[in-house]
Scaffold this active site. Structure first.
Site, mmCIF file in Angstrom:
data_model
loop_
_atom_site.group_PDB
_atom_site.id
_atom_site.type_symbol
_atom_site.label_atom_id
_atom_site.label_comp_id
_atom_site.label_asym_id
_atom_site.label_seq_id
_atom_site.Cartn_x
_atom_site.Cartn_y
_atom_site.Cartn_z
ATOM 1 N N ASP A 76 -36.309 -76.978 56.918
ATOM 2 C CA ASP A 76 -36.072 -77.052 58.200
ATOM 3 C C ASP A 76 -34.816 -77.693 58.017
ATOM 4 O OD1 ASP A 76 -37.797 -77.175 61.419
ATOM 5 O OD2 ASP A 76 -35.547 -78.608 60.599
ATOM 6 N N ASP A 117 -32.570 -73.445 63.517
ATOM 7 C CA ASP A 117 -32.348 -74.349 61.638
ATOM 8 C C ASP A 117 -33.524 -75.410 60.808
ATOM 9 O OD1 ASP A 117 -34.446 -76.330 63.476
ATOM 10 O OD2 ASP A 117 -33.657 -78.179 62.444
ATOM 11 N N GLU A 118 -34.159 -73.499 61.395
ATOM 12 C CA GLU A 118 -35.776 -73.372 59.905
ATOM 13 C C GLU A 118 -35.387 -72.064 59.707
ATOM 14 O OE1 GLU A 118 -39.596 -73.732 61.496
ATOM 15 O OE2 GLU A 118 -38.675 -74.166 63.089
HETATM 16 P P1 TTP Z 1 -36.758 -79.329 65.291
HETATM 17 O O1 TTP Z 1 -36.259 -78.759 64.316
HETATM 18 O O2 TTP Z 1 -37.739 -79.489 65.350
HETATM 19 O O3 TTP Z 1 -36.021 -81.530 65.240
HETATM 20 P P2 TTP Z 1 -34.867 -82.346 64.410
HETATM 21 O O4 TTP Z 1 -34.113 -80.926 63.634
HETATM 22 O O5 TTP Z 1 -33.764 -82.549 65.834
HETATM 23 O O6 TTP Z 1 -35.129 -82.851 64.408
HETATM 24 P P3 TTP Z 1 -36.469 -83.432 62.579
HETATM 25 O O7 TTP Z 1 -35.507 -83.427 61.404
HETATM 26 O O8 TTP Z 1 -37.448 -83.352 62.674
HETATM 27 O O9 TTP Z 1 -36.240 -81.460 61.793
HETATM 28 O O10 TTP Z 1 -35.247 -78.613 65.777
HETATM 29 C C1 TTP Z 1 -33.971 -77.739 66.149
HETATM 30 C C2 TTP Z 1 -33.330 -77.950 67.033
HETATM 31 O O11 TTP Z 1 -33.947 -77.429 68.020
HETATM 32 C C3 TTP Z 1 -32.849 -79.929 67.659
HETATM 33 O O12 TTP Z 1 -31.867 -80.584 66.635
HETATM 34 C C4 TTP Z 1 -32.845 -79.257 68.507
HETATM 35 C C5 TTP Z 1 -32.878 -78.716 69.230
HETATM 36 N N1 TTP Z 1 -34.430 -78.818 69.620
HETATM 37 C C6 TTP Z 1 -34.281 -79.029 71.130
HETATM 38 O O13 TTP Z 1 -32.892 -78.738 71.520
HETATM 39 N N2 TTP Z 1 -35.523 -79.117 71.769
HETATM 40 C C7 TTP Z 1 -37.095 -79.420 71.283
HETATM 41 O O14 TTP Z 1 -37.886 -80.110 72.324
HETATM 42 C C8 TTP Z 1 -36.482 -79.244 69.944
HETATM 43 C C9 TTP Z 1 -38.230 -79.478 69.112
HETATM 44 C C10 TTP Z 1 -35.755 -78.865 69.256
HETATM 45 MG MG MG Z 2 -35.044 -79.865 62.643
#
Ligand code: TTP
Ligand code: MG
Length: 386
Positions: free
Chosen positions: A9, A104-105
């Site tokens: 991720d 992103d994962e």
């Molecule tokens: P995530 O992987 O949940 O969050 P992140 O990459 O920003 O942070 P982390 O380091 O904790 O992984 O989500 C990936 C992307 O998806 C995030 O950058 C933005 C988008 N997203 C939204 O638009 N709304 C949301 O509620 C979430 C959880 C994510």
């Molecule tokens: Mg992320």
């Protein structure tokens, strides 16, 4: 042999991509989500913004109050899609078995792929280095024998970490964690579990299966086995669609039978054509009806024999429509048709049926003409559908 599954991720994804475009934003509290003066929520927060209590889904106005010095940026979804494509391409270089989840994962089954690197940890490092070198982004990697443990591990080692749970250590790792760390356990389930005296994953794992099943049904069976570190789900590449559907919203709510039948017929032709183009047949036909008051129902039936002919799909859908209208005669604003439980031709050779083959060939010929000359090139008589 134990499997080796990675859950990878990217860290603060949207924010990190923005920092690639504007490096002066690095190391600062940055929030992607838009203008704090307007309505909207936080999509992504940099790790510097998180100690202020800011997290995804929070109203921007609140984020602004908690951290007025934060820099707010509007989302540039095309940038993120582009970075995501490149990210997935890098992952695909390390294993043929990749299952993207969102932008992103991804899960990666790397069983056997780690050998040239010496260990799963070293393989994870090589992947992270490539992502950093080529995209200027950091990733976190959870390593385990199954998906659920790998996913929990990656969340715990953020940002820029990697965490390996070795075979046999799954339960020791999971036991002390709060039950909300289990994917799928939201606030409601967490509250219900708390009322049962369960706050950790270990406490959930120790409950008799019957008790969890009684409270949560099928979902209970899933979380109970996950809590025990058991998860047989394979890493599955996004495959062919599991269903094909089409729907139409009317300009005006209606109950006019002929109008509904014409529209239903067209929807059936469209899903039928898509089925035939993929050389697939379906055994399940579903209709979806939305009434003027937005109440929505679905009705479905299983065919005796898989089919992809317009005639079979339409007669089945029409029967479902008539049954639903007999139950509730209220004007409709939308109808939809879905075919599912799809099988390829190869699975059905043994059931060769000349009549059916003829109907399918006729439909395929009509598809070709319609593709060439437009949907109204061939009209059919009442009761006939091709
Ligand atoms: P995530 O992987 O949940 O969050 P992140 O990459 O920003 O942070 P982390 O380091 O904790 O992984 O989500 C990936 C992307 O998806 C995030 O950058 C933005 C988008 N997203 C939204 O638009 N709304 C949301 O509620 C979430 C959880 C994510
Ligand atoms: Mg992320």
């Amino acid at each position: 042999m134990a499997r080796c599954i990675f859950h990878i991720d990217l860290d603060a994804f949207f924010v990190s991509v923005e920092q690639v475009f504007a490096p002066e934003l690095k190391g600062k509290p940055v929030i992607v989500g838009g203008d704090p003066e307007r309505r909207g929520v936080v999509a992504s927060a940099s790790y510097e913004a998180r100690p202020f209590g800011i997290h995804a889904g929070m109203p921007l106005s609140r984020a602004h109050r908690l951290c007025p010095q934060a820099i707010f940026i509007q989302a540039n979804i095309l940038r993120y899609k582009d970075a995501s494509t490149k990210f997935m391409r890098i992952l695909a270089d390390f294993s043929p078995s990749i299952e993207p989840l969102g932008l992103d994962e991804a899960y990666l089954d790397v069983t056997g792929c780690e050998e040239p690197y010496g260990s799963p940890q070293k393989l994870a490092l090589a992947i992270k280095e490539r992502i950093h070198k080529e995209l200027n982004l950091t990733a976190s990697v959870g390593i385990a024998t199954c998906k659920v443990v790998a996913k929990i591990a990656s969340a715990l080692c953020k940002p820029a970490g990697s965490l390996e749970i070795t075979p046999g250590e799954e339960r020791n790792f999971l036991n002390p964690l709060p039950v909300a760390k289990l994917p799928g356990v939201g606030e409601k389930t967490e509250q219900a579990l708390r009322e049962m005296g369960v706050s950790t994953i270990g406490e959930l794992a120790a409950l008799p299966l019957e008790v969890v099943k009684k409270h949560f049904g099928k979902f209970g069976i899933v979380i109970h086995s996950h809590a025990n570190g058991i998860d047989d789900r394979r890493v599955e590449a996004p495959g062919e669609p599991k269903s094909i559907s089409q729907q139409v919203t009317f300009a005006k709510d209606t109950l006019e039978q002929h109008f509904l039948e014409v529209n239903l017929k067209r929807l059936c032709q469209e899903v039928g054509e898509r089925l035939r183009r993929q050389d697939k047949r379906a055994t399940c036909v579903t209709i979806r009806l939305r009434y003027a008051d937005f109440g929505t129902i679905t009705r479905q039936t299983t065919l005796r024999q898989a089919s992809n002919t317009n005639q079979v799909i339409y007669t089945t859908a029409l029967q479902l429509l008539n049954e639903a209208l007999a139950e509730k005669r209220k004007p409709l604003r939308l109808i939809g048709v879905k075919v599912s439980n799809l099988a390829g031709k190869e699975k059905q050779l043994r059931m060769f049926d000349p009549k059916r083959e003829k109907a399918e060939s006729l439909d395929k010929a009509v598809d070709q003409i319609r593709r060439k000359y437009g949907p109204s090139a061939i009209k059919t008589g009442k009761g006939k559908v091709t």
